[in-house]
Motif scaffolding. Sequence first.
Motif, PDB file in Angstrom:
ATOM      1  N   ASN A 181      67.848  23.636 -24.285  1.00  0.00           N
ATOM      2  CA  ASN A 181      69.370  24.505 -23.429  1.00  0.00           C
ATOM      3  C   ASN A 181      70.163  24.281 -24.646  1.00  0.00           C
ATOM      4  OD1 ASN A 181      68.467  25.506 -20.838  1.00  0.00           O
ATOM      5  ND2 ASN A 181      67.324  23.614 -20.456  1.00  0.00           N
ATOM      6  N   CYS A 183      60.623  27.160 -22.354  1.00  0.00           N
ATOM      7  CA  CYS A 183      61.658  27.689 -23.837  1.00  0.00           C
ATOM      8  C   CYS A 183      62.036  29.678 -24.242  1.00  0.00           C
ATOM      9  CB  CYS A 183      61.097  27.013 -24.506  1.00  0.00           C
ATOM     10  SG  CYS A 183      60.756  25.070 -24.814  1.00  0.00           S
ATOM     11  N   ALA A 197      64.818  30.160 -21.093  1.00  0.00           N
ATOM     12  CA  ALA A 197      66.011  29.966 -21.528  1.00  0.00           C
ATOM     13  C   ALA A 197      66.697  30.468 -23.107  1.00  0.00           C
ATOM     14  CB  ALA A 197      65.844  28.705 -22.191  1.00  0.00           C
TER      15      ALA A 197
END
Length: 352
Positions: free
Chosen positions: A58, A82, A85
């Motif tokens: 992030n 992941c 994000a």
Amino acid sequence: MAKLKVGVIGVGGIAQCHIAGYKKNPNVELYAFCDINEERLKQQGELHGVTRLYTDVNDMMAALPELDAVSVCTWNVAHASCTIAALKAGKNVLCEKPMAMTVAEAEAMKKAAEESGKLLMIGFVRRYGNDMNILQDFIKDDYFGEIYYSKVDYLRRNGNPGGWFCDSARSGGGPLIDLGVHLIDFARYCMGNPKPVSVYAATFKKVDRSNVKTGAGYVSYGRTEKEINDVEDAATALVRFDNGAAMNVETSYNLNLPEDRNAILLYGTKGGAEVTNDVRLFSTASGYMTDTTLKADPSLDFLALFQREIDHYVACMTDGIECRSPAEDGVELMKILMGAYESAKTGHEVIL
């Protein structure tokens, strides 16, 4: 044209194949790395000349709005978080196989890609081999007719890599989800990507090689002296598809067999094939049984396979070509894998 700025999330073993591919592609700037292991992160940054280094995905997304795309090369357990994000941050994603740990995670990843309008490509690297290219040429010429049955074997006599591969909390399973996924996808792709409708499977944890010192050759990037090993050491499954076709799957890390075996067999109404180091074709002509051997990719050099995969990923972004291994194919593979584990657990066929 400006080069694509590409980041790699998870810079362990498989990431080295992605990194090598990006470094050889003239349309890419290897721009940033992310890994929870700070020591490894710094070492890889120095090795490859990457200075934008992050230990949190992030933070990486927030700090680099200019980033165009990423490869997700983490443990399987982090694929979904992941990938989502990165997609939500407006990045294209190439996610390593298997797509996720569950079907629900895979579907959430696909949804995130659709909502972001970005590409989510799944790392089915065997689709990019010379053997696959050869088979596709024969499939287009209708050499096989209807491919109604396939058999895939990825069997190791002593091949548990250790590390995260044998820790189900990080991997999701053993040879079925690690090795079987390659061959299941390969054969299903050749069969025209039929939808799986059911699976009947068994998994085994019977053979302990912990005291065997020879013949391994498969070692995880993060292997340690104290290992968690709670995954299966062998698995078998029968998958049925919506068009009536079927596939038999066998995989192992540890199995008492004479030698390792990695083979794909396709059976069609007009012809068949066996894919090992070469492609062998079986049919009839002028009333005779015929066998033909074609030299494909004898070493199955993974760096060469990954180079083609990376080049395809880049071309999808730069040239707008159709992705050869899209998210929906990853979702279907997760249905097969999770159905197989559920079947093995219950002892019954699972309807997908």
